[in-house]
Write a protein that holds these residues in place. Structure first.
Motif, mmCIF file in Angstrom:
data_model
loop_
_atom_site.group_PDB
_atom_site.id
_atom_site.type_symbol
_atom_site.label_atom_id
_atom_site.label_comp_id
_atom_site.label_asym_id
_atom_site.label_seq_id
_atom_site.Cartn_x
_atom_site.Cartn_y
_atom_site.Cartn_z
ATOM 1 N N ARG A 279 1.638 0.485 5.437
ATOM 2 C CA ARG A 279 0.376 0.973 4.862
ATOM 3 C C ARG A 279 0.516 1.267 3.369
ATOM 4 O O ARG A 279 -0.379 0.947 2.574
ATOM 5 C CB ARG A 279 -0.082 2.219 5.617
ATOM 6 C CG ARG A 279 -0.675 1.911 6.982
ATOM 7 C CD ARG A 279 -0.971 3.157 7.768
ATOM 8 N NE ARG A 279 -1.674 2.849 9.003
ATOM 9 C CZ ARG A 279 -1.734 3.643 10.062
ATOM 10 N NH1 ARG A 279 -1.106 4.826 10.034
ATOM 11 N NH2 ARG A 279 -2.401 3.292 11.141
ATOM 12 N N ARG A 280 1.640 1.863 2.987
ATOM 13 C CA ARG A 280 1.850 2.126 1.559
ATOM 14 C C ARG A 280 1.945 0.816 0.785
ATOM 15 O O ARG A 280 1.426 0.689 -0.332
ATOM 16 C CB ARG A 280 3.121 2.957 1.356
ATOM 17 C CG ARG A 280 2.979 4.415 1.779
ATOM 18 C CD ARG A 280 4.132 5.259 1.249
ATOM 19 N NE ARG A 280 5.417 4.846 1.795
ATOM 20 C CZ ARG A 280 5.945 5.351 2.904
ATOM 21 N NH1 ARG A 280 5.287 6.297 3.596
ATOM 22 N NH2 ARG A 280 7.118 4.934 3.344
ATOM 23 N N SER B 286 0.480 -1.961 1.574
ATOM 24 C CA SER B 286 -0.849 -2.596 1.494
ATOM 25 C C SER B 286 -1.651 -2.068 0.313
ATOM 26 O O SER B 286 -2.499 -2.777 -0.241
ATOM 27 C CB SER B 286 -1.612 -2.370 2.800
ATOM 28 O OG SER B 286 -1.984 -1.013 2.947
ATOM 29 N N ARG B 287 -1.383 -0.813 -0.086
ATOM 30 C CA ARG B 287 -2.119 -0.244 -1.222
ATOM 31 C C ARG B 287 -1.573 -0.738 -2.558
ATOM 32 O O ARG B 287 -2.195 -0.512 -3.599
ATOM 33 C CB ARG B 287 -2.050 1.280 -1.151
ATOM 34 C CG ARG B 287 -2.825 1.860 0.028
ATOM 35 C CD ARG B 287 -3.015 3.351 -0.109
ATOM 36 N NE ARG B 287 -1.777 4.084 0.120
ATOM 37 C CZ ARG B 287 -1.376 4.532 1.314
ATOM 38 N NH1 ARG B 287 -2.131 4.310 2.387
ATOM 39 N NH2 ARG B 287 -0.240 5.191 1.438
ATOM 40 N N ARG C 86 -3.130 -4.595 -4.919
ATOM 41 C CA ARG C 86 -3.992 -4.729 -6.096
ATOM 42 C C ARG C 86 -3.213 -4.649 -7.412
ATOM 43 O O ARG C 86 -3.732 -5.050 -8.470
ATOM 44 C CB ARG C 86 -5.072 -3.649 -6.074
ATOM 45 C CG ARG C 86 -4.545 -2.234 -6.130
ATOM 46 C CD ARG C 86 -5.703 -1.231 -6.117
ATOM 47 N NE ARG C 86 -5.220 0.153 -6.138
ATOM 48 C CZ ARG C 86 -4.934 0.855 -5.060
ATOM 49 N NH1 ARG C 86 -5.114 0.291 -3.854
ATOM 50 N NH2 ARG C 86 -4.501 2.102 -5.163
ATOM 51 N N ARG D 238 -2.329 -10.578 0.723
ATOM 52 C CA ARG D 238 -3.602 -9.937 1.090
ATOM 53 C C ARG D 238 -4.052 -10.395 2.482
ATOM 54 O O ARG D 238 -4.492 -9.575 3.307
ATOM 55 C CB ARG D 238 -4.670 -10.269 0.050
ATOM 56 C CG ARG D 238 -6.005 -9.552 0.300
ATOM 57 C CD ARG D 238 -7.072 -9.969 -0.695
ATOM 58 N NE ARG D 238 -6.755 -9.481 -2.032
ATOM 59 C CZ ARG D 238 -6.456 -10.261 -3.065
ATOM 60 N NH1 ARG D 238 -6.417 -11.584 -2.892
ATOM 61 N NH2 ARG D 238 -6.200 -9.748 -4.242
ATOM 62 N N ARG E 17 -6.105 0.489 8.973
ATOM 63 C CA ARG E 17 -6.688 1.122 7.791
ATOM 64 C C ARG E 17 -6.960 2.610 8.008
ATOM 65 O O ARG E 17 -7.533 3.264 7.153
ATOM 66 C CB ARG E 17 -8.014 0.454 7.428
ATOM 67 C CG ARG E 17 -7.949 -1.044 7.196
ATOM 68 C CD ARG E 17 -9.331 -1.561 6.827
ATOM 69 N NE ARG E 17 -9.395 -3.004 6.817
ATOM 70 C CZ ARG E 17 -9.102 -3.766 5.764
ATOM 71 N NH1 ARG E 17 -8.700 -3.187 4.647
ATOM 72 N NH2 ARG E 17 -9.191 -5.079 5.820
ATOM 73 N N ASP F 180 -5.791 4.786 5.246
ATOM 74 C CA ASP F 180 -5.876 4.250 3.876
ATOM 75 C C ASP F 180 -6.707 5.177 3.000
ATOM 76 O O ASP F 180 -7.654 5.794 3.453
ATOM 77 C CB ASP F 180 -6.509 2.846 3.896
ATOM 78 C CG ASP F 180 -5.498 1.824 4.400
ATOM 79 O OD1 ASP F 180 -4.385 2.245 4.762
ATOM 80 O OD2 ASP F 180 -5.848 0.633 4.420
#
Length: 659
Positions: A99-100, A102-103, A106, A118, A656, A659
């Protein structure tokens, strides 16, 4: 290579005993602890492609911790985190790390790697999403380059389920069907299990004893000359004319015997010496006993000589015709390569070459040339014998001449001179023959040694080059194995008329099917020439299991067994670990006997000093699907349908969620 255990029994639900041999190749890539983060990342990617995701996770994570982080690195890290694992196999800490990560997407530069990363995270987010919301993600997945798309589908195999996988499955099977026999699989797989050949050797010349013989020759020859001269002087005093004639005859006979006899003596001496060196019975008995290594060498020679037969020969006739040649070669190879941990399989290339060489030399009419060259002609042997007889008669004649013209004291001295002459002459002749023969032998054997070694080195290089060209890479072996698993799962789904949306989860357990050959790259998993695939399909109604034997070389299917059972029918799952034997998995059902499955054979005796036995075992178990399979079956046995409900893809918490 045969397993050597003599065990050929195999059952899809049975265990077998015995230890299989194996081949360990040098690694396709190695990495040192002080390597740069970039090198560790590259090594991790190679491990991921070669089917060792656990090691890939460690290497790529290490590279990231040490500052090598971008979209490409993170993409392969995500693949390594999820390869050969279902979502419920991940720990809470691993899910938080995903999860970290995935952030961070960007923050990476735009490009194909960021797009692929992505899509990977979006697929994770779709695990608990309704089917009608997955269309956009699937379009983006299909828009990726084929390599990125195929990598995601391969490593997310146990993660993607339900309708999401249904929409991709037909394409996945089509790709597997096209790739399963790619790169000449059927003609190359055998080379993966072929051991690396041991370097060429030839029997060097034996140490020469010419120096010792030359050192003794002057004393012996001098004594012979003195004693012989004394005898001739006695004869000359008694009758000068007869003495001179007898002396000339003796000189002629001696020179004739030396000229024609030295080659005869040399050949007889050499034959006896070689027989003693190789321990070959004079009868040439092909059943002569030897140690285990020698017997294996003998069997290999018998095999290759029976398959490399000149035109017009039946195999058994050729074996009988070449029995002496084979005995000599068996003794030579056993003497050259008898050392610890050397398998006959590594010498088979040389045995095969020698069998082919014997066949080719027979076809050229030169098989026994050496034997004919080394044989002294019968005429020379006859002249040598006549000369020696003449020399003996002449010596007696000299004694008679002395006796006819002298007293008893002179006769006694002549007799002593004859005895001394015979003794010293024999000793001097022996030293002369040995010195001359050793010089000739050393020159002859040195030339033969150089010629044999050069020819064998050429054969070794040709065979090794051929093997290196034919041997599949780890990536190719993993690709073919993945295609086989995909098509077997598709066959199981079709048999039970199930779609992916009907499955809660599934797993594949790969175990060796005897008899098999096995090999691995150092640091990689064992790969087998024959597998037993066990596919467990978990649905709301229970577990469907299909077991099928499989020949990896040509992808031919063997016998198949199927069984179905409810969740509450699985009583317990146990694992037995015995370092000297291997790993066994025991399934205990309420309504049937316990089923023992040999998961892997022991390999501690084939672990390199710089390898960790526990880590190697974990790599092998993970590659074979054991870890995921055990967790799944253990959970079902412990909790029954409750475990299934908790791990239903549609009941999973959203990726998510935090998130």
């Amino acid at each position: 290579m045969n397993d050597g255990s003599g065990v050929t029994h195999n059952s899809a639900f049975d265990s077998v005993v015995g230890i299989q041999g194996g081949v360990v190749h040098n690694p396709t890539i190695s990495i040192h602890s002080d390597a740069s983060p970039q090198d560790k990342y590259k090594a991790g990617v190679r491990c991921l492609e070669d089917g060792v995701p656990s090691r890939a996770r460690d290497m790529i994570s290490d590279a990231i911790v040490n500052g090598h982080d971008n979209a490409e690195v993170r993409f392969h890290w995500v693949l390594a985190m999820l390869s050969a694992r279902a979502y419920h196999d991940l720990s809470t800490e691993e899910i938080q790390r995903l999860r970290r990560a995935s952030r961070l997407v960007r923050t990476y530069a735009e490009g194909e790697w960021k797009d692929a990363l992505r899509v990977a995270f979006e697929l994770l987010a779709m695990l608990s999403t309704a089917n009608d919301e997955t269309g956009r993600v699937l379009e983006r997945l299909r828009a990726l380059s084929p390599r990125r798309r195929d990598a995601i589908l391969h490593h997310f195999d146990l993660v993607l389920t339900g309708g999401l996988k249904d929409s991709l499955w037909a394409e996945n099977c089509e790709r597997a069907e096209k790739a399963r026999f790619g790169n000449d699989r059927a003609q190359r797989v055998w080379a993966y299990f072929e051991p690396d050949p041991i370097a060429a050797r030839a029997l060097p010349p034996r140490p020469s004893t010419a120096a010792a013989a030359k050192a003794a020759l002057p004393v012996r020859a001098g004594l012979f000359v003195v004693v012989t001269a004394f005898l001739w002087i006695l004869a000359l005093v008694a009758d000068p004319v007869e003495a001179i004639i007898e002396l000339l005859v003796a000189l002629g006979a001696g020179l004739t015997a030396a000229h024609f006899g030295h080659r005869w003596w040399y050949q007889a001496h050499q034959l006896k010496a070689k027989n003693r060196l190789f321990h070959i019975p004079q009868t040439g008995d092909p059943t002569a006993t030897g140690d285990g290594f020698t017997n294996r060498v003998r069997h290999s020679f018998d095999h290759y000589f029976s398959t490399r037969v000149p035109h017009g020969f039946a195999p058994y006739v050729w074996l009988d015709y070449t029995v002496h040649i084979r005995n000599s070669l068996v003794a030579e190879i056993a003497l050259l390569y008898r050392e610890s941990r050397i398998s006959v399989d590594r010498v088979n290339w040389l045995i095969r070459y020698l069998a082919e060489d014997a066949r080719d030399r027979y076809n050229k009419g030169t098989l026994f040339d050496q034997r004919h060259q080394n044989k002294t002609p019968a005429g020379a042997q006859a002249l040598c014998v006549v000369a020696l007889i003449t020399l003996g008669i002449t010596t007696l004649a000299l004694l008679g001449t002395v006796a006819s013209g002298g007293g008893s004291s002179q006769v006694l001295l002549a007799i002593l001179a004859v005895v001394g002459s015979v003794w010293s002459g024999r000793a001097a002749a022996s030293s002369w023959l040995e010195a001359r023969g050793e010089e000739h032998r050393l020159a002859e054997e040195t030339q033969e040694y150089q010629e044999r070694l050069a020819a064998r080195q050429v054969a070794y290089r040709n065979w090794k080059s051929f093997l290196d060209t034919m041997r599949p890479s780890e990536l190719e072996m993993e690709t073919w194995l993945t295609c086989d698993k995909t098509l077997l799962v598709d066959e199981a789904l079709r048999h039970y008329r199930l779609a992916w949306r009907d499955l809660i989860t599934h797993t594949i357990l790969m175990t060796p099917a005897r008899p098999y050959n096995r090999a691995r790259a150092k640091g990689g998993p064992w790969r087998y020439s024959r597998y037993s695939f066990r596919i467990f399909l978990v649905t709301q109604d229970g577990v469907r299991e299909i077991s099928k034997e499989f020949d990896f070389t040509d992808a031919k299917r063997g016998k198949e067994q199927r069984s179905n059972y409810r969740f509450d029918a699985l009583s317990s799952v146990q694992v037995t670990e015995r370092s000297e034997v291997g790993y066994d998995l025991e399934l205990i059902l309420n309504n049937g006997p316990a089923r023992n499955i040999r998961v892997k054979d022991a390999d501690t005796h084939q672990i390199a000093p710089d390898e960790n036995a526990q880590e190697t075992a974990e790599i092998d178990l993970n590659s074979g699907g054991f870890i995921h399979t055990f967790r799944l079956l253990e959970g079902i046995a412990a909790e029954g349908k409750g475990w299934i409900e908790r791990h239903n893809p549609y009941n999973l918490p959203s990726f998510r969620a935090t998130d």
